[in-house]
Design an enzyme around this catalytic site. Structure first.
Site, PDB file in Angstrom:
ATOM      1  N   HIS A   1       1.610   5.068  -2.485  1.00 47.70           N
ATOM      2  CA  HIS A   1       1.075   5.919  -3.556  1.00 47.70           C
ATOM      3  C   HIS A   1       2.211   6.631  -4.279  1.00 47.70           C
ATOM      4  O   HIS A   1       3.242   6.948  -3.695  1.00 47.70           O
ATOM      5  CB  HIS A   1       0.078   6.916  -2.990  1.00 47.70           C
ATOM      6  CG  HIS A   1      -1.023   6.261  -2.218  1.00 47.70           C
ATOM      7  ND1 HIS A   1      -1.893   5.363  -2.788  1.00 47.70           N
ATOM      8  CD2 HIS A   1      -1.388   6.343  -0.905  1.00 47.70           C
ATOM      9  CE1 HIS A   1      -2.744   4.930  -1.871  1.00 47.70           C
ATOM     10  NE2 HIS A   1      -2.456   5.497  -0.719  1.00 47.70           N
TER      11      HIS A   1
ATOM     12  N   HIS B   1      -5.822   0.501   5.974  1.00 48.81           N
ATOM     13  CA  HIS B   1      -5.734   1.152   7.288  1.00 48.81           C
ATOM     14  C   HIS B   1      -6.279   0.295   8.415  1.00 48.81           C
ATOM     15  O   HIS B   1      -6.927   0.816   9.342  1.00 48.81           O
ATOM     16  CB  HIS B   1      -6.454   2.507   7.268  1.00 48.81           C
ATOM     17  CG  HIS B   1      -6.073   3.350   6.085  1.00 48.81           C
ATOM     18  ND1 HIS B   1      -6.955   3.647   5.067  1.00 48.81           N
ATOM     19  CD2 HIS B   1      -4.900   3.921   5.717  1.00 48.81           C
ATOM     20  CE1 HIS B   1      -6.354   4.381   4.151  1.00 48.81           C
ATOM     21  NE2 HIS B   1      -5.099   4.558   4.518  1.00 48.81           N
TER      22      HIS B   1
ATOM     23  N   HIS C   1     -10.278   2.097  -0.590  1.00 49.12           N
ATOM     24  CA  HIS C   1      -9.547   3.310  -0.219  1.00 49.12           C
ATOM     25  C   HIS C   1     -10.306   4.492  -0.790  1.00 49.12           C
ATOM     26  O   HIS C   1     -10.326   4.708  -1.993  1.00 49.12           O
ATOM     27  CB  HIS C   1      -8.134   3.252  -0.815  1.00 49.12           C
ATOM     28  CG  HIS C   1      -7.145   4.114  -0.090  1.00 49.12           C
ATOM     29  ND1 HIS C   1      -7.377   5.423   0.214  1.00 49.12           N
ATOM     30  CD2 HIS C   1      -5.907   3.833   0.396  1.00 49.12           C
ATOM     31  CE1 HIS C   1      -6.333   5.917   0.854  1.00 49.12           C
ATOM     32  NE2 HIS C   1      -5.424   4.979   0.995  1.00 49.12           N
TER      33      HIS C   1
ATOM     34  N   ARG D   1      -2.263   8.774  -5.838  1.00 48.59           N
ATOM     35  CA  ARG D   1      -2.500   9.307  -4.498  1.00 48.59           C
ATOM     36  C   ARG D   1      -4.009   9.525  -4.348  1.00 48.59           C
ATOM     37  O   ARG D   1      -4.607  10.337  -5.082  1.00 48.59           O
ATOM     38  CB  ARG D   1      -1.715  10.608  -4.303  1.00 48.59           C
ATOM     39  CG  ARG D   1      -1.566  11.003  -2.835  1.00 48.59           C
ATOM     40  CD  ARG D   1      -0.247  11.698  -2.505  1.00 48.59           C
ATOM     41  NE  ARG D   1       0.915  10.863  -2.698  1.00 48.59           N
ATOM     42  CZ  ARG D   1       1.497  10.109  -1.738  1.00 48.59           C
ATOM     43  NH1 ARG D   1       1.007  10.113  -0.510  1.00 48.59           N
ATOM     44  NH2 ARG D   1       2.532   9.374  -2.019  1.00 48.59           N
TER      45      ARG D   1
ATOM     46  N   HIS E   1       0.844  -1.205   0.000  1.00 47.78           N
ATOM     47  CA  HIS E   1       0.000   0.000   0.000  1.00 47.78           C
ATOM     48  C   HIS E   1       0.875   1.249   0.000  1.00 47.78           C
ATOM     49  O   HIS E   1       1.295   1.731   1.047  1.00 47.78           O
ATOM     50  CB  HIS E   1      -0.914  -0.036   1.251  1.00 47.78           C
ATOM     51  CG  HIS E   1      -1.808   1.147   1.414  1.00 47.78           C
ATOM     52  ND1 HIS E   1      -2.793   1.207   2.368  1.00 47.78           N
ATOM     53  CD2 HIS E   1      -1.891   2.328   0.766  1.00 47.78           C
ATOM     54  CE1 HIS E   1      -3.425   2.366   2.300  1.00 47.78           C
ATOM     55  NE2 HIS E   1      -2.888   3.069   1.350  1.00 47.78           N
TER      56      HIS E   1
ATOM     57  N   GLU F   1       1.656   2.975   3.257  1.00 47.00           N
ATOM     58  CA  GLU F   1       1.279   4.276   2.683  1.00 47.00           C
ATOM     59  C   GLU F   1       2.450   5.265   2.766  1.00 47.00           C
ATOM     60  O   GLU F   1       2.229   6.470   2.834  1.00 47.00           O
ATOM     61  CB  GLU F   1       0.046   4.825   3.428  1.00 47.00           C
ATOM     62  CG  GLU F   1      -0.845   5.708   2.591  1.00 47.00           C
ATOM     63  CD  GLU F   1      -2.134   6.091   3.327  1.00 47.00           C
ATOM     64  OE1 GLU F   1      -3.203   5.664   2.899  1.00 47.00           O
ATOM     65  OE2 GLU F   1      -2.061   6.812   4.341  1.00 47.00           O
TER      66      GLU F   1
END
Lengths: 331, 331, 331, 331, 331, 331
Positions: F8, F217, F173, F64, F6, F278
């Site tokens: 971006h 998350h 997401h 993103r 995960h 992330e």
């Protein structure tokens, strides 16, 4: 002494019939139902028996949130209904003043400012009916429209003004949900997370330093997602850590998992957590593991070994007494 | 034999609690309530006792209109609720098959075509539950939005298609009202006037010559305002007089004034009027003049001197038998 | 003396061209049309000839309701158009002051409060043009949107304030209809029923005891549906019967059926009914039964045998003189 | 021969009264007006006299754009009105087949696809009434809502399909304007600019190579703002210059300024410009400088010295004949 | 001296990243970006080099209009973004005070009155940052909704109040466009035409005789369509000719065609036209005919033979100095 | 091997400028930007250096999320922008095929079915660009309107159809947030909770047994609120416990708190959790307690003592390999 600060009233059939009336005629010529004393006594007994079965001494009762109909138009529907529910609570409290305290539902509706209808009912409940707190629904649209401003917005100041003047805490607790994708029970959780972030990101507590807010159900997602908000706060350059900011708020234990309760206590601190079970409610089902109902939370708290006796007393009683200043005036 | 073709079910407390559930959780995970036989028996007895007190032999019972919640979103709320009400009616009829017949509520919602949800429930009620007719609400928005097309519009053809295929009449009867200026009881009247004018101004009866429509409450304002529509019709150059056109429709006597009933019978003709009282309902209050309830209509009809014995039999029984072909098949 | 209290102006072609202008350019740079005296004289003569043909001595003329364009946006369209119509009426009255009186149209628009535009035009008409009453449209949206609050709501108080200050009655009369299911002529009827129920269910007459309201077309559906409202009133526990409450209002005879007129007179009482025909208008078509136009109402009233000579005088003249205090000041 | 390709019908008073009817009753039961031959003759004579006064031999007449009521709801209002206007035009043309040609108004309404109502009326006008072209309003909402897709969008293909099948040109000409800030006469101009840019930025002419489009009033702002679009086109890397692209369109001379006409002719080219005056219309006022009406455009064209005799013939006659293939079939 | 009164800032990559931030988080917790001096110097150099290449001495720079995001919700997005752009401009001006002047962007948003946010930012820019004018976007909805009232409406008075108090001109210049049929560059043109007609059709200049308005891009379509407005004005009976009325406004030369510039100068008069090029911008593409960029306008003006030396000086310098009183105070 | 599933993309300034273009001109004539190889190399290096600093071997990069502009109208804006981002990712992956894998952004917009635009881009990314998964935003309105149906609704089936056909997992997401009360980072959390409840309450996994869903998350609030859902499930009479149902889903470790990660692992099970950070992102701030960045999660996982070596390998590598079948085909 065990004080369950988060419970909702049980209603007699007369109330449901009145609710049907209100929905049917949309509060267009209508008469308040006369609930016989016997019926009130019966629901009071039902509540007492539930309390006794789990060792609760005092329960704070408020209207059942998902039945508040905050989004049913016109607003007069919820106005009459809220008044009905609060009046019912007052009668139950009057029957057993040593076992119950009243927490007011508010006639919130969609995007209406709380300055008129809501403040008036809050005053009536506290000053005339002797209530000790109130519920706050952050989204009275119940998901049927885009929500009003967050709880940190001046939109809500008239309510905070009244709450601090009367010195009553507000329990953050959303109501129903019109959204097919978000059941009311899940909306409770999401609204609590939104409430915490909106309040802490605002100047509300600077303006109302005596404002007392309790976030229900262990604070939604926030304790679990602390890392995210800690980092966000550092990146924003906040002078006070997010953990410190969180201390402005109180939380209740209405989260039916021991691991989660422990997480909550670590994050929020023992002094900021009050006992609350919402019993009878969503948690009233037998947990096949423990053999007890999910919302029988007293043994859960008692089984947390790292809590001291004083910690437990704080959670079960002292924090609540300190917070709800009107609740035990007579003692 | 006295057949009251227009009456609504009385509901046990369990139904009201279920209704509250549905409104609260908006039909988001939900379980149908189990109503014990005893409770069904109790409401059936209540209805029977009312019937006996005014000499009604058979009653056609449908859901209570103002509680149909056609405009509560999402549509699944009314879908589940309608099914619940129809099931309750079926159980009452099953207890006393010689005293009751079922008339189906339809899960209408806002601007949704009747082609799916509504037709399916109608079929279920007639084919599986043995119902003999249905209610039609011309404005399922209940005044919360602009209404769908009038009953003369092709929008409604799927319903007429199903009604004629099943040979069941439809009773024009609106539901609740969200408008502060128009109570549901007044909306009944206005919707009936609109229904009559919309149907007669369309080609509905040419397309569906066997369609059977009963307009409740004596036809709204139409019989009283006949002069206006007679003249309008002459001005439009209609080949058939408005009085003749009106003969395509049936009306019930659910209008609590003798003068008005007489006007209705003159305008619509004895053969087009069926006995109906909506008892118990709005008219269930003691008339200080007559000393009887307003909705005790049998003596009113009997007191109209210019009616022959056959006329009375037509109104009380024969017109209804002819219209509701499924109601007395066994006889 | 026969006073027809309910009639509408006939307009010269210049007015229709001006209307087209206004609709086309939406009141965006525009000039008021100059109607030559001759054209005004011609429409006045037309009206007089109609009056003479049915024996009317004096007619109260107002703008033609369905052409008021209350819902055409922007509001300035109806503002300019209303002024034009009222000015035209004033010129007709000036030509024949003994045969006509002016009743003002009001520039109502959608949900706009009557406090500015409407009150200003009413004052202008009464004080400058000598008008004696006004039309009130309960739904200026003309069905294109959800309606404003009912006539019993404080929304309308600025208008009632001005009406009572000027001592002019208001004739309840809706305008056009944008709804495909509800023609304007039927909307007249429904709006009148709504107006009656909204006004009687409010405190309007306590706040404005001198307010004078005339409900057109025999009061919509109300006289025919009295039983329903009588019972409703008893159930609500009203101290005053519904029949008594109805006495606060006046009605006109603009209902083209003798049976209905009789029903109206019985229910509302002779003293509360004024003569009105709306001639020329919807009723201007030959009734094949009577051989007269439907709106030739004088013979109809005269044929009601149970009316005394004084009753007839009341209906034709005295009630109207009492109600419209400004209409016969010079006499 | 002088052909004025852009003129609008003059209407008799009967038409305005019918328009008022339609607006008042919103096309809810209605009868088409019977216009007597005499009245048609009168407006035809009025048009002829205007033409003769400025030396026009043949005029193409269409409905008066700002009175088309494209945005008045429901759509049936404009449908009936458009048909009425086209029928009137057909009768005028029939009276003087050597002096007039019909150009159809289309019953466009808000965001409705042109595939049904519009195409049907276009076919009726061309095939049954012998019309030679049509008006296209790029924004049938008349500014009351956000507009439909631009003319380059597939939304409009059903219309282009029909136009090319019938071989009739379309004159880009908007209708009324509901916007207080943009009068209809200015909206004409802006809609033309939008039409040009939308069409040239699309693949419309690849899909419909025979589509014929005339942009009224000299093309809105485009000829004056050529530099901007030339540069934009270069920046986009277009293979064909913007000046070349413009050659797909025709323009008319209905722009009352000699300087502007010269600019138009330079930019669009003589072969792409047709004579058009909109007389009588907005330009029918005396120009104090020239002493002639602004819309007396023939002398203006004639005074442009750099135009050859053939150029003038092209503008006055030949371009139009080529474009409107159905207009002079008989010759 | 060559003053280019119409140019827009060039932005460093940091600004674009900040813009992305604002769009992504919708101005929900956010920090203003720190743009290093070096980056500001770089964009300033870029602008200077462009100016030098075409002989411009001084440029008035404002935010790039199509990037103003006036319609992105919530309004705080454009508020922060506008402030950012204005601050950037101030830093560029500070680096080269003899070559640049600042013209403020305003945080306009949708239908919000300019009385708060807009006026505050204008004051900040003029009083604190030394700016000399501002941009006015007549449609802050950017076509995403129906527009606010026209510039002639009192809606805009708070802005005019502030502009006249500060003595700064406003350049009419719309922003982005959300409409698929109307690109932002075309919307510029249409909005300018609407602005001119709205202002001249109102009492704005009577109320604010010192208000200074410059219409960008040669005034949209107005100079080209003068004939239409001249005639319209005569028909309305205006006492002052439309040509005279136009003198209340100023226009800039940002129209990339010599013929059009000549038309503009004839219609508006030399004294009412200021030099402006929007360079670098839409016109920054090589014109294959002239071999220069379309927006290299100085040679174009110089090539108009009928202009005197004083005329040229007026256009290039003197008109601008007179209009922008704050721009050359120090000289 | 450490796989961060995960992360971006980081974007070069050219992308931000292109984004500004798209927002400004709303995708109305536009050209894709040419990003030079050097700029792509630069952002790739930036990512690599971040990875190396925390010991990540392979990163899965997607657009993103908060910059996806799913709610900016018209939809073509996000369509062009998404394609741009995916193309950029493909170039980065191509530069370092052993260090990166591509995860596609989807051009979701408001209430549009995923059947066209979304499925096409997913196919393009997987089949042409070699991507291995995709992002799913449950609310493409980004809070600007009421959301589309929940992920358990058939609305989403076209996407699931394509995902299972291509065998690519979807990472739940959400994107930006237009709501002032709910920052995008909090909306991530709430949308994840809604996604879990909607999916598990539906028949999605019966219809698509091979559908692979990863909830980012740490699953929003669900692991923390398990008690509530366990009880709810028991009350509903579910045959499978809520804990069991949860096993249909995967979760990532992108939750920056060790206590929470432990809670997640207990509730979801080690085999259902994949490593994800992330990084760089919200968690890229120095934790004053640990001295490391919040999103440096490898040491956190490693410090959980009760995890076995195999557990760690599962979390860091094996679970991910199993889930993303296309990611390591070459190995």
């Amino acid at each position: 002494m065990i004080i369950d600060s988060h419970a909702h009233v049980v209603m007699p059939p007369h109330s449901f019939r009145f609710m049907a009336e209100l929905v049917g005629n949309r509060a267009n010529p209508s008469v308040a139902p006369k609930i016989p004393d016997e019926a009130v006594r019966k629901v009071a007994d039902e509540l007492l028996s539930t309390m006794d079965s789990v060792g609760t001494d005092v329960q704070f009762i408020s209207p059942r949130p998902y039945l508040q109909m905050h989004s049913v138009k016109p607003a007069r529907v919820t106005e009459l209904w809220t008044r009905h529910c609060n009046d019912l609570i007052a009668r139950i409290v009057a029957l057993h003043p040593d076992r119950f305290r009243g927490v007011a539902g508010l006639p919130q509706c969609l995007h209406e400012s709380p300055s008129v209808r809501v403040v008036a009912e809050l005053k009536r409940c506290v000053e005339e009916l002797g209530f000790v707190g109130c519920l706050i629904n952050p989204d009275p649209t119940e998901g049927s429209e885009l929500p009003p401003p967050g709880l940190g917005d001046p939109f809500w100041h008239p309510l905070y003004e009244a709450m601090t003047a009367l010195d009553v805490p507000g329990l953050i607790h959303s109501a129903g949900s019109c959204s097919a994708r978000e059941s009311y029970t899940l909306k409770f959780i999401n609204e609590e997370s939104i409430a915490v972030v909106s309040l802490l990101g605002s100047d509300t507590f600077e303006k109302y330093p005596n404002l007392k807010i309790v976030v229900a159900h262990g604070g939604g997602a926030i304790p679990y997602q602390m890392g995210r908000f800690r980092s966000w706060s550092v990146r924003k350059g906040d002078k006070v850590t997010f953990d410190e900011q969180l201390k402005k708020l109180h939380f209740d234990t209405c989260n039916y998992s021991k691991d989660s309760i422990e997480l909550l206590l670590k994050v929020a601190g023992v002094r900021n957590v009050v006992f609350g079970t919402e019993k009878p409610g969503t948690g009233s089902a037998r947990d096949p593991v423990s053999g007890r109902d999910y919302d029988d939370m007293k043994p859960v708290i008692e089984s947390i070994e790292w809590l001291s006796a004083q910690d437990r007393a704080d959670i079960f009683e002292c924090n609540c007494r300190r917070l709800y200043s009107r609740a035990f005036k007579r003692d």
